[in-house]
Design an enzyme around this catalytic site. Structure first.
Site, mmCIF file in Angstrom:
data_model
loop_
_atom_site.group_PDB
_atom_site.id
_atom_site.type_symbol
_atom_site.label_atom_id
_atom_site.label_comp_id
_atom_site.label_asym_id
_atom_site.label_seq_id
_atom_site.Cartn_x
_atom_site.Cartn_y
_atom_site.Cartn_z
ATOM 1 N N THR B 76 0.839 -1.201 0.000
ATOM 2 C CA THR B 76 0.000 0.000 0.000
ATOM 3 C C THR B 76 0.872 1.249 0.000
ATOM 4 O O THR B 76 0.632 2.199 -0.752
ATOM 5 C CB THR B 76 -0.943 -0.015 1.233
ATOM 6 O OG1 THR B 76 -1.963 -0.996 0.991
ATOM 7 C CG2 THR B 76 -1.591 1.340 1.470
ATOM 8 N N SER B 203 5.742 -6.655 -2.617
ATOM 9 C CA SER B 203 5.187 -6.967 -1.296
ATOM 10 C C SER B 203 5.781 -8.256 -0.771
ATOM 11 O O SER B 203 5.572 -9.324 -1.341
ATOM 12 C CB SER B 203 3.663 -7.107 -1.422
ATOM 13 O OG SER B 203 3.126 -7.624 -0.231
ATOM 14 N N HIS B 205 5.187 -10.131 1.949
ATOM 15 C CA HIS B 205 4.353 -11.185 2.544
ATOM 16 C C HIS B 205 3.513 -11.917 1.502
ATOM 17 O O HIS B 205 2.772 -12.836 1.839
ATOM 18 C CB HIS B 205 3.488 -10.632 3.686
ATOM 19 C CG HIS B 205 2.248 -9.923 3.245
ATOM 20 N ND1 HIS B 205 1.006 -10.521 3.259
ATOM 21 C CD2 HIS B 205 2.057 -8.687 2.769
ATOM 22 C CE1 HIS B 205 0.099 -9.654 2.823
ATOM 23 N NE2 HIS B 205 0.710 -8.540 2.521
ATOM 24 N N THR B 241 13.344 4.800 10.679
ATOM 25 C CA THR B 241 14.317 3.738 10.934
ATOM 26 C C THR B 241 13.916 2.489 10.160
ATOM 27 O O THR B 241 12.770 2.058 10.217
ATOM 28 C CB THR B 241 14.388 3.436 12.445
ATOM 29 O OG1 THR B 241 14.899 4.582 13.107
ATOM 30 C CG2 THR B 241 15.299 2.256 12.739
ATOM 31 N N CYS B 329 -8.274 -7.152 1.261
ATOM 32 C CA CYS B 329 -8.439 -5.739 1.577
ATOM 33 C C CYS B 329 -9.882 -5.302 1.467
ATOM 34 O O CYS B 329 -10.357 -4.494 2.232
ATOM 35 C CB CYS B 329 -7.559 -4.906 0.667
ATOM 36 S SG CYS B 329 -5.845 -5.412 0.821
#
Lengths: 407, 407
Positions: B76, B203, B205, B241, B329
């Site tokens: 996203t 992405s 995952h 970070t 989603c």
């Protein structure tokens, strides 16, 4: 005391993940790997339950309601969301914001961007100890002030701000108040209800949780616009598939902090005092920065006259001690500009001479540091400093009676 | 074949982390936990080296240069950065953008936001198989077209788009071309040089890497504005970070995908054919969605006339089979609006009757699924479908000769 000694005194930059935190995260990588948006099947439901539990743990740490916690990917995102998200969702609240000059880059640079978009930004000066004066905040408030954002504690100089007093002023004038708690949450007691703040930035990797996960506390009744557009995760305020293991880790880190904080603080204050006292006694030209009392436990920051701090850090690293010069984030300025070290805006703000700004030291201890480690640093410091003084052109000038810094 | 059977057929929503990926991540939680911005000490340097290595692994997977990979927190974010980041950095390139009607919410909703800000958005229709017509893209291009964004593959219906053809058109007209590869990268071969795309969303995952980490490939010479303001990480394009363990995991997942992809695809195509053929033979009222050939391996999507797909999913879950209705989603829409299931915009786009849009099924298999698991699904499907047909008022109407859907 061999050559492979490794003492980590840079907890303001990042902390190791607590073994218990990591243990709790493990199942969510390979076994409970469902997408929390997959409400329809068992793995999705389990992932959702994990989010709920973690949200509760984080809420408990800061004494908020569970649904006042929004998970993000890091403190930088939370800071951006706290500022930009609020202003974009509340365009009628005014076009003026107040920050301090010792904020993190994610606040400073977001404020600059907002300025480009027509917002006016008042940047408050701080006193020598790095304290923001609540009266100065009140004086800066105007009819069209929409937001105040102030760091709860400063990572470079350790100073803890009078947040409650500032929050009272903000509330009195009906101004939204965001506090950047990146370095503070999980390390000192924070009660959002008692402090009376509207939004608070939370960073997992600063209190023994994993990197890649943060949160924003947002007081109920406030509305913010998402920064990402997308799905409808996190109450519609933060899109994107949730970092479930990271969130679980943040939750457990929060729970451990809730339980162990008094013990950790006591330990760190002891180490901090020991280091401060030792350095004060042994290092002739030392200047401590930040507030002597209102500061993060176990956080000692200073600069040494005539000494280039970067060299000091490198020599300490060779001897196995890892500390920081400025904040980890401003370290990147070096990467961007190879020629020179950038002076830290925080140190400039508190009046450190520019020559030493790039060379100040931040020693930030963690819960697992020991007295022996502090003793080791105190043991090696005089010799390291002596060596650097001998190499210092400024010190040579001083010995020749041409000290530009003698008062 | 006991009651505790658990078959995960929802890899489009998320995949389990590969054990080898997890193994590689482990040291970066507790031992090598430094902040990559801490250039000055050993732990910081090590963290930096880990980023470099992972960047190289991801670059190799998509055949980009190493410094063309920017790490983000999720697909996203990458999609938002690809669209918004490019447009904001290139205001002189025009105010018109082209997307398709079957994009992910992170594209659709970002496009809506851009529309609010004065951009014009052309949303291309797709053909029945879900294919975007390159000619339609070319026809939509105007003098002031700044950007084209199209999904490389669709998670709901599995269709793989003719990206190379679209990229050629974009290049011919000098338009920046972003492809959303969230579900595709790591699962099918993607060579950014050969395809000729300017930006690509990645992405972790979705191909056995961890959640909470994504990347954007950005072709050298292109400039984007960061979405977060802050420190100077990721070439100044993504502050915050870095999620070091996540990035290490993404890197290793990319390396494994590079090596094992042919084998994985062969296996998944076999499972996919087996499932498709079995369902086609056994389920009378089945309608497959997406393109029959140009589709993700191991991805089968369909709806069944007279049957409410949500019920089908719930019954399958009881029998230990986890699949999806629409994309993970869009599942959240249900959360947002408790009353009703929202019709999937993707299914509406390809002409599925609205009554069944909320009830289509996506069975997305992964590298570790087996033929035995497919056989199990094929074994239970007829009985489950029969039961649901008996409960279906639409089917009752049909039996009474009042079929609203008979052609």
């Amino acid at each position: 005391m061999g050559d492979d000694r490794k003492i980590y005194f840079d907890h303001q930059a990042s902390t190791p993940v607590d073994p218990r935190v990591f243990e709790a995260m493990i199942p969510y990588f390979q076994e409970r790997f469902g997408n929390p948006s997959s409400h329809i099947h068992t793995e999705g439901v389990r992932a959702n339950q994990a989010l709920d539990a973690a949200r509760g743990q984080v809420a408990e740490l800061v004494n908020s309601e569970t649904d006042e916690i929004i998970f993000t990917s890091c403190a930088t995102e939370s800071n951006n969301l706290g500022l930009r998200g609020f202003l974009k969702a509340n365009p009628d609240k005014g076009r003026h914001i107040i920050i301090s000059e010792i904020e993190h880059y994610s606040i400073l640079n977001q404020a600059l961007k907002l300025k480009d978009e027509g917002y006016e930004v008042s940047t408050l000066k701080v006193a020598e100890g790095g304290l923001i004066d609540p009266e100065a905040v009140e004086n800066a408030i105007r009819e069209d002030t929409a937001l105040i954002s102030v760091n709860l504690a400063n990572s470079e100089i350790g100073t803890i701000q009078p947040i409650k007093e500032i929050a009272e002023i903000a509330e009195k004038h009906g101004v939204f108040f965001h506090a950047d708690g990146a370095i503070a949450v999980g390390n000192i007691p924070i009660d959002v209800k008692e402090l009376g703040i509207d939004a608070l930035t939370i960073s997992a990797h600063n209190f023994y949780g994993p990197k890649g996960i943060g949160a924003l506390y947002l007081r109920g009744g406030n509305n913010i616009s998402p920064i990402f557009e997308g799905g409808f995760q996190e109450y519609g305020m933060r899109s994107g598939t949730e970092n479930v293991p990271g969130i679980v880790g943040l939750g457990v880190a929060a729970e451990l902090a809730s339980i162990e904080m008094p013990k950790r603080i006591e330990h760190l204050q002891k180490l901090g005092k020991m280091l401060w006292k030792g350095l004060e006694e042994e290092i002739e030209y030392i200047n401590f920065t930040g507030h002597p009392i209102q500061r993060l436990p176990g956080h000692i920051s200073f600069w040494i006259r005539y000494i280039e701090g970067e060299s000091l850090l490198l020599m300490l690293n060779i001897k196995g001690v890892m500390a920081a010069s400025g904040s980890a984030c401003s370290s990147n300025l070096k990467g961007a500009d190879e020629e020179d070290l950038a002076a830290s805006h925080v140190l400039t703000a508190i009046g450190v001479p520019a020559e030493f700004c790039s060379g100040s030291l931040t020693v930030s201890m963690g819960k697992d540091n020991t007295e022996e480690e502090v003793r080791y640093l105190l043991d090696i410091m005089p010799e390291v400093v002596e060596k650097l003084l001998m190499m210092s052109p400024l010190y040579a000038d001083k010995l020749r009676g041409k000290d530009p810094y003698s008062k």
